[in-house]
Design an enzyme around this catalytic site. Sequence first.
Site, PDB file in Angstrom:
ATOM      1  N   TYR A 144       0.839  -1.199   0.000  1.00 28.53           N
ATOM      2  CA  TYR A 144       0.000   0.000   0.000  1.00 28.53           C
ATOM      3  C   TYR A 144       0.875   1.250   0.000  1.00 28.53           C
ATOM      4  O   TYR A 144       0.725   2.142  -0.835  1.00 28.53           O
ATOM      5  CB  TYR A 144      -0.912  -0.020   1.227  1.00 28.53           C
ATOM      6  CG  TYR A 144      -1.704   1.257   1.429  1.00 28.53           C
ATOM      7  CD1 TYR A 144      -2.858   1.500   0.699  1.00 28.53           C
ATOM      8  CD2 TYR A 144      -1.301   2.215   2.361  1.00 28.53           C
ATOM      9  CE1 TYR A 144      -3.592   2.672   0.875  1.00 28.53           C
ATOM     10  CE2 TYR A 144      -2.020   3.383   2.549  1.00 28.53           C
ATOM     11  CZ  TYR A 144      -3.164   3.605   1.807  1.00 28.53           C
ATOM     12  OH  TYR A 144      -3.873   4.767   1.987  1.00 28.53           O
ATOM     13  N   LYS A 148       1.429   3.957  -2.994  1.00 31.21           N
ATOM     14  CA  LYS A 148       1.000   5.328  -2.702  1.00 31.21           C
ATOM     15  C   LYS A 148       2.133   6.315  -2.970  1.00 31.21           C
ATOM     16  O   LYS A 148       1.906   7.428  -3.450  1.00 31.21           O
ATOM     17  CB  LYS A 148       0.529   5.443  -1.243  1.00 31.21           C
ATOM     18  CG  LYS A 148      -0.924   5.062  -1.033  1.00 31.21           C
ATOM     19  CD  LYS A 148      -1.850   6.038  -1.712  1.00 31.21           C
ATOM     20  CE  LYS A 148      -3.300   5.779  -1.459  1.00 31.21           C
ATOM     21  NZ  LYS A 148      -4.195   6.730  -2.159  1.00 31.21           N
TER      22      LYS A 148
END
Length: 357
Positions: A144, A148
């Site tokens: 994640y 990101k």
Amino acid sequence: MATRVRPSSKRCAVIGGSGFLGRHLVEKLVDRGYTVSVFDIRQSYELPGVTFHQGDLCDKQALLLAMKDVSLVFHCASPAPASDDRRLFERVNIEGTRTVIQACNEAGVQKLVLTSSASVVFEGTDVKNGGEDLPYAKKPIDYYTQTKIQQEKSRTFLGLSFVSQLVLEAFDEGKGLLTVAIRPHGIFGPRDPQLVPILVDSARKGKMRFIIGDGTNVVDFTYVENVVHGHILAAERLRPGSPICGKPYHITNDEPVRFWDFMSEVLVGLGYAAPRYHLPYAVVYGLALLLWLLALILRPLVSFKPTFTPMRVALAGTHHYYSCERAKRDLGYKPLVSLKEGIARTVQSYPHLRRGA
């Protein structure tokens, strides 16, 4: 030659508008008089005055339908951090964002607000009152965070160093697509499908008896209404020449709290016992890392997901809180809902998760 009709400043699209943050954002935008187009892979609710478009984030033609006559786009679509699915994160956060930008350019969208994350500067070690000038994590500890970072630092988003001919043709000012990124941390609130349900499930299984570390680590939790407020402030201040163009902004409750105090308040509010037994941080982190590596090695043969990942352990056992002084200065940001009130509203919104319910 036909004159290009400029989209209304009160027409916007929310990508990921069926999700937790997205739905709260859509509701607030409608309250403020915006006409909203929602794009998501699913439709989870109905709201007067809101048009829903279902489709794949990587399908530019589907996105273009949702962006028709739209001047402002909020991109808050992202898989849940706990999914730990690298391919899914890459598809949504990287490939999907690239497609969103292409569609914005083709549709003549003027402004794009990205929901990023404060985790882009977090490497699993203490961050105390971190500002936006902190470098991106060199060794992100989950997919994640990794995607990101790639999403935010891409030259097609923040710090635009080029303007394509397509963008020049789309805007009279010749300024191109204006962008800003909002970096919330620890979002919680009513309808949250992650933090509170997972916390309660763990408590019911007897897994919330333990505190990782000495329990003194301080973190940021941010009530969802404050995150929405930060997004809208950024969107309404995003214009050619604005100092916010191409910059990231931390949005928090501006009330750092001990991680385990927050967890205990939520648990006790729902009728569960607060954690009280301590486990050494280094031992738990090492075990989580070992299990994560084992799951990675065995993935072709057998699939299993460890309860505690290195990122979850790091989030539970280290200091990580962030300054939102830049947001106060440039956006006029001030939290609308205090942490105490936010916790109370959240607990009240989950009667079905109370002990004995």
